[in-house]
Design a protein around this motif. Structure first.
Motif, PDB file in Angstrom:
ATOM      1  N   GLY A 183       0.815  -1.212   0.000  1.00 45.24           N
ATOM      2  CA  GLY A 183       0.000   0.000   0.000  1.00 45.24           C
ATOM      3  C   GLY A 183       0.847   1.259   0.000  1.00 45.24           C
ATOM      4  N   ASP A 184       1.917   1.270   0.796  1.00 43.18           N
ATOM      5  CA  ASP A 184       2.809   2.425   0.834  1.00 43.18           C
ATOM      6  C   ASP A 184       3.444   2.672  -0.533  1.00 43.18           C
ATOM      7  OD1 ASP A 184       2.277   2.840   3.499  1.00 43.18           O
ATOM      8  OD2 ASP A 184       4.109   1.847   4.216  1.00 43.18           O
ATOM      9  N   ALA A 185       3.869   1.596  -1.194  1.00 42.99           N
ATOM     10  CA  ALA A 185       4.504   1.729  -2.506  1.00 42.99           C
ATOM     11  C   ALA A 185       3.526   2.284  -3.537  1.00 42.99           C
ATOM     12  CB  ALA A 185       5.046   0.376  -2.965  1.00 42.99           C
ATOM     13  N   VAL A 186       2.280   1.806  -3.484  1.00 48.43           N
ATOM     14  CA  VAL A 186       1.268   2.294  -4.427  1.00 48.43           C
ATOM     15  C   VAL A 186       0.979   3.771  -4.182  1.00 48.43           C
ATOM     16  CG1 VAL A 186      -1.156   2.105  -5.121  1.00 48.43           C
ATOM     17  CG2 VAL A 186       0.217   0.032  -4.783  1.00 48.43           C
ATOM     18  N   ARG A 187       0.875   4.162  -2.921  1.00 50.49           N
ATOM     19  CA  ARG A 187       0.631   5.571  -2.589  1.00 50.49           C
ATOM     20  C   ARG A 187       1.756   6.463  -3.104  1.00 50.49           C
ATOM     21  NH1 ARG A 187      -0.738   3.131   2.336  1.00 50.49           N
ATOM     22  NH2 ARG A 187      -2.996   3.130   2.783  1.00 50.49           N
ATOM     23  N   GLN A 188       2.992   6.004  -2.939  1.00 54.27           N
ATOM     24  CA  GLN A 188       4.124   6.794  -3.390  1.00 54.27           C
ATOM     25  C   GLN A 188       4.106   6.985  -4.901  1.00 54.27           C
ATOM     26  OE1 GLN A 188       7.785   5.128  -1.911  1.00 54.27           O
ATOM     27  NE2 GLN A 188       7.130   5.227   0.238  1.00 54.27           N
ATOM     28  N   GLU A 189       3.839   5.898  -5.618  1.00 61.15           N
ATOM     29  CA  GLU A 189       3.778   5.996  -7.078  1.00 61.15           C
ATOM     30  C   GLU A 189       2.626   6.873  -7.527  1.00 61.15           C
ATOM     31  OE1 GLU A 189       5.757   4.844  -9.596  1.00 61.15           O
ATOM     32  OE2 GLU A 189       7.151   4.470  -7.955  1.00 61.15           O
TER      33      GLU A 189
END
Length: 269
Positions: free
Chosen positions: A56-62
């Motif tokens: 989830g964190d990675a998706v938010r960052q992208e």
């Protein structure tokens, strides 16, 4: 070296293990007993939660880089708790097989190599376990004598790939045999399945009913990407069809599989 270059063949076996509550191994807080080892539901939950949080964190960052707001569905990885149990049990049994045969397992695959296709951040324990598992798979596939190729085992592999969207549906046995070439990766997978089944019987395996049908995690290279999936148990008589996972535990899926088209060269290379 890219991960797909060091994966020699698809590993497509799986292990059907019934719960052995009658043997006294039925604590609800234990996901699996493998010999003298236990894997708690808490550990399974922790590995799963780690995947979901970091994904989830990675998706938010992208999404933030593009000024977009991801939906709740986009923030969830397709990894399931069943996938975690499959990996833990298969790793344990595979290591026992390798140890009994005095097979040395090299440390070659890194989580970073798998991150893009597995769609799980390399910092997760799940990605690290997958790296260990692929190292082990490669060695066992090389060392175990290949099994006979049957139509049932061939089609079980095909059906699993079809379910991920990695290969077109509606193919006959003849079509699949042509697409899979000599079927070497199916032979290796069936041999691996038999070895894990024998080890499971030897050490006494018991699975929490929540995770009753244990699938051996599998991966195949299409030549351009990796497809991750799992099969029901395969043996010399074909796939077991009378063992199924309870509905509350969703089956494994691969977010990268759609659009892939493995052929004989890609799957058996």
């Amino acid at each position: 070296m890219r991960a797909r270059r060091v994966i020699a063949a698809a590993s497509v076996a799986a292990l059907g293990v019934l719960s052995l509550a009658a043997c006294g191994k039925s604590a609800p807080n234990i996901a699996a007993y493998v010999g003298d080892a236990t894997y708690s539901v808490d550990r399974v939950d922790a590995i799963y939660a780690d995947v979901q949080a970091k994904f989830g964190d990675a998706v938010r960052q992208e999404a933030g880089k593009a000024g977009a707001t991801p939906s709740p569905e986009q923030l969830r990885s397709e990894v399931t708790r069943q996938d975690v149990v499959d990996l833990l049990v298969s790793l344990d049994l595979g290591k026992r097989v390798a140890s009994a045969k005095n097979i040395q397992v090299p440390d070659e695959i890194t989580p970073q190599q798998l991150e893009q296709n597995l769609r799980v951040p390399a910092t997760t324990e799940y990605a690290k376990l997958w790296g260990e598992w692929i190292d082990l798979l490669q060695v066992l596939n090389q060392q175990l004598p290949p099994a006979e190729l049957s139509d049932d085992s061939l089609m079980a592999v095909y059906d699993a790939l079809k379910d991920t969207g990695a290969i077109q549906g509606g193919m006959s046995v003849t079509d699949v045999r042509q697409a899979f070439g000599d079927g070497g990766f199916v032979r290796s997978a069936t041999a691996l399945s038999a070895a894990l089944e024998e080890e499971a019987d030897r050490v006494d395996v018991s699975i929490n009913p929540r995770f009753r049908a244990i699938g051996v995690p599998s991966v195949v290279s299409t030549g351009q990407s990796l497809v991750f999936y799992s099969l029901p148990y395969i043996n010399e008589d074909g796939p077991v069809t009378d063992i199924s996972t309870p509905e509350p535990v969703p089956s494994s899926g691969s977010p990268d599989a759609e659009g892939a088209s493995p052929d004989a060269e890609g799957t058996a290379s």
